[in-house]
Design an enzyme around this catalytic site. Sequence first.
Site, PDB file in Angstrom:
ATOM      1  CG  ASP A 309      -2.192  -0.822   0.708  1.00 10.50           C
ATOM      2  OD1 ASP A 309      -2.581  -0.924  -0.078  1.00 10.50           O
ATOM      3  OD2 ASP A 309      -2.605  -1.558   1.978  1.00 10.50           O
ATOM      4  CG  ASP A 346      -6.764  22.221   9.286  1.00 12.23           C
ATOM      5  OD1 ASP A 346      -6.957  20.998   9.727  1.00 12.23           O
ATOM      6  OD2 ASP A 346      -6.506  22.518   7.844  1.00 12.23           O
ATOM      7  CB  SER A 380     -18.049  22.436   5.483  1.00 12.20           C
ATOM      8  OG  SER A 380     -19.299  21.843   5.051  1.00 12.20           O
ATOM      9  CB  ALA A 381     -17.888  17.175   3.740  1.00 12.89           C
ATOM     10  CB  THR A 383     -17.743  24.797   1.901  1.00 13.06           C
ATOM     11  OG1 THR A 383     -16.968  24.612   3.132  1.00 13.06           O
ATOM     12  CG2 THR A 383     -19.200  25.336   2.265  1.00 13.06           C
ATOM     13  CG  MET A 385     -13.298  26.256   0.341  1.00  8.68           C
ATOM     14  SD  MET A 385     -13.804  28.064  -0.342  1.00  8.68           S
ATOM     15  CE  MET A 385     -15.677  27.943   0.215  1.00  8.68           C
ATOM     16  CG  ASP A 530      -6.893  -4.623   2.033  1.00  9.37           C
ATOM     17  OD1 ASP A 530      -7.175  -4.281   0.762  1.00  9.37           O
ATOM     18  OD2 ASP A 530      -6.945  -3.847   2.785  1.00  9.37           O
TER      19      ASP A 530
END
Length: 697
Positions: A309, A346, A380-381, A383, A385, A530
Amino acid sequence: MDGNKKPAFDKKLILDSAVEAFKKLDPRIQARNPVMFVTLIGAALTTAAMIQSLSSGPFPLFEFQISLWLWFTVLFANFAEALAEGRGKAQAESLRKSRVEVMARLLEDGKERKVPSSEVTKGDMVVCEAGDIIPADGEVVKGIASVDESAITGESAPVIRESGGDRSAVTGGTRVISDKLVIRVTAEPGKSFIDRMIALIEGAKRQKTPNEIALVMVLSGLTLIFLLAVSTLKLFSDYTAVSAGQDLGKLVTVPVLVSLLVCLIPTTIGGLLSAIGIAGMDRLIRRNVIAKSGRAVEAAGDIDVLLLDKTGTITLGNRMATAFIPAPGVTEAILAEASQLASLSDETPEGRSIVVLAKKRFELRAREFHPTEASFVPFSATTQMSGIDMKGIDAKVIRSIRKGAVDAIRDQAGKAGLQFPPELETVHKEIAKSGGTPLAVAENGKVIGLIHLKDMVKGGIKERFAELRKMGIRTVMITGDNPLTAAAIAAEAGVDDFIAQATPESKLARIRREQVSGRLVAMTGDGTNDAPALAQADVGVTMNTGTQAAREAGNMVDLESNPTKLIEIVEIGKQLLMTRGALTTFSIANDVAKYFAIIPALFATLYMTEKHAGALSGLNIMGLHSPQSAILSAVIFNAIIIVLLIPLALRGVAYRPESAGTVLRRNILIYGAGGIVAPFIGIKLIDMLIVAIRLAV
C-alpha cells in the site's frame, strides 16, 4: 510482547531445555527425524555391545566412550530443538497468564446480563465500557473507544476502535480505557486470537514446510545409502583380511561400524533442522508478527513480488505542506501569512504543517485573537473549505481568508466576479501530475496563491526497494490515486510497478496474474476489501487493527499494525532459507572430511608388511595416532559441532540483500570449505588430547 523476550542463553531456559532434551529421547519423538532416529538406535546398539563386553572381560573403555558420545549426539540435537521451543514457550506462558476469566456484559433483547467470559459464544453481543476487559474476540458494531492492547502488542499507547471501518476488530483480553463499545463476538470459546497465538508460539501445530520435507527426504536417502554401505563393510573387511592373512575382527566391531555410520550421515543438519525452523518463527514473534504456519515463514523467503500500500508504507500517510506558490502580484510572505491564519484552527496534520512551514520560512508566529476580533470557519465537506474571518473595530469582517480545494476556491472566486489566475491553473496541473495535492488560498474572494501538499515518501524506503531488487524481488505499489499521481510517487519511491485507482478486483487479478507466471506474491492489508487478495497471496500479512475478515484471510498477523513490516518479514524468511542452506552445506562437507579421517586410520594396517606400510595408510593425512583414537575423535567432534552451531541456528546467518547465485557461492566458499577444513583441525586436536590423557591407545 517485546517486554517478554528471553535471552537466547537465559539460565532457566538452558536448564529447562536440558531436561526437555532427555524427555525427547522417546523413540516415538525421535522417529520424526530419521537421521537422529538412526543415531539413537546406534547409541542403543553400542550400549548393548558395551554391556556384553563388560560381562566377559575388563572394563571396555573404548566402547563406553563411543556409547557416551553417541548418546550426547542425540541429546545435543534434542537440546537445540528444546532451546528453540523454550523461547517460544516463555512467550506463550506470559500470554496464558494474561488470559483471565472475566464477567462479560451479555446483551440480550436490549438488556444486560453478566455471565462468565467462557460462556460467551460466537454471535453474542457484549457491552464494554471504560475499565472493562473485552471478554472475547469480536467486531465493534456500535461506538468508538480507546483500547489498551499492550497485553498483545507490548505497545503502551492506546488505539482507537470503532464500528463500520477497518479498525473494528477487537481482541479478547484487551482493556477498554474510554467510552463505550457494543461488540459482536466472532470466536468460539478456546478459539480466540490469544488461544491461536499460544498454540502457534508453542509450536504444537508447527508442520514441516515443503522445502523442509524435501530436505528431510534427501537426508533420509543419504542416511539409507550410508547404512547400506556400512552394513556391508564388515563382510568386505573380513574377506579382505582373509586375503591379506590378517585378523581385523577386533577392529571392525559393532561400535566401530556404528561410529562410522553416525559420522558419515548428516547428523549436523539433521540435529539442527527443527531448531532452524522454530527459530525462524521465533524471530517473527520477537518482531510482534504471528505466523499461522511455518509454511508462511518459508514462503516469505521465496517471495518474488511484493504488493505494498502507498499510504503508511511507502509514504508517511499524511500530506505535508512543502511550498507556497503566490499568484502574480502577490509575495510569498503575504501568501504564507494568509495560509497560516487560515490554518490556525486546523488540527489536521496538513493544517499543522502549513503553520510550521510559514513559521520556518518567514518566522511568522501564530497570533492570538480575541473572540470579537476573529472567528474561525471549520472545514466542511460541503464547501471543501476552511478559514478565518477577521473583524475590525465596528465588528465588520475586514479580512476573509479561505483555503481549500482548487475547484471550491475557483467557484467562490467566480461568484465574486473574480478570475482564477491562469498561471495558477498551470501550476495546479503540474502539482497534481507530480503526485502532490494543491490547495488554493483566497482573501476577500481573490485567489492569492496555492499551497503544495505532498504525501512524503519515507526516508530510506528507496534504498530498501533497491536492496529487494538485488534479491530479485519486484515491488508493486497499490494506491487509489489517479495514474499520473501514482506514476510520480512510484518514480520517487523507486518501486518497479504500481496499481492506480486500485479496487479489490484489480488487486486480486494482479496477484493471480503473477502466480500464473510462476511467481510467489506477498501483500499486506487491513480492510474487508483486502480479504480476497490476502487469501490469494502466498504471504498475506494482515494488520491486528484490521477487520475480522482480513485477519482470518491472511496467514500472518502484525500485532503492531505497521505496513512496512512486510519488508522485514521477507528478510526473515530469506534468512531462514539462507541459514538452512548454509548449515546443510556445512554438514555435508563435514561428512566428507570425517570419511577421510576414519577410513584410512581404520584400515591403515591392511596389507602391511615388514618393509611397507598398509595401502591405505597414505591417506591418513592427519597422522591420527591409531584406529581407536581416530574413531573416538571423529565421534566426539561429531557431537560437539552440533552444540557449537546452536547459536548460529537460533540466530540465523547474517542477512544480506544478495541474489540467489551470490548466496550460493558464499555458502560454498564459507560453509562448504569451512565444513571440510573444520573436521581436519578439530579431529586432529581431539586426537592429540585423548592420546595425551590416555583415553585411547
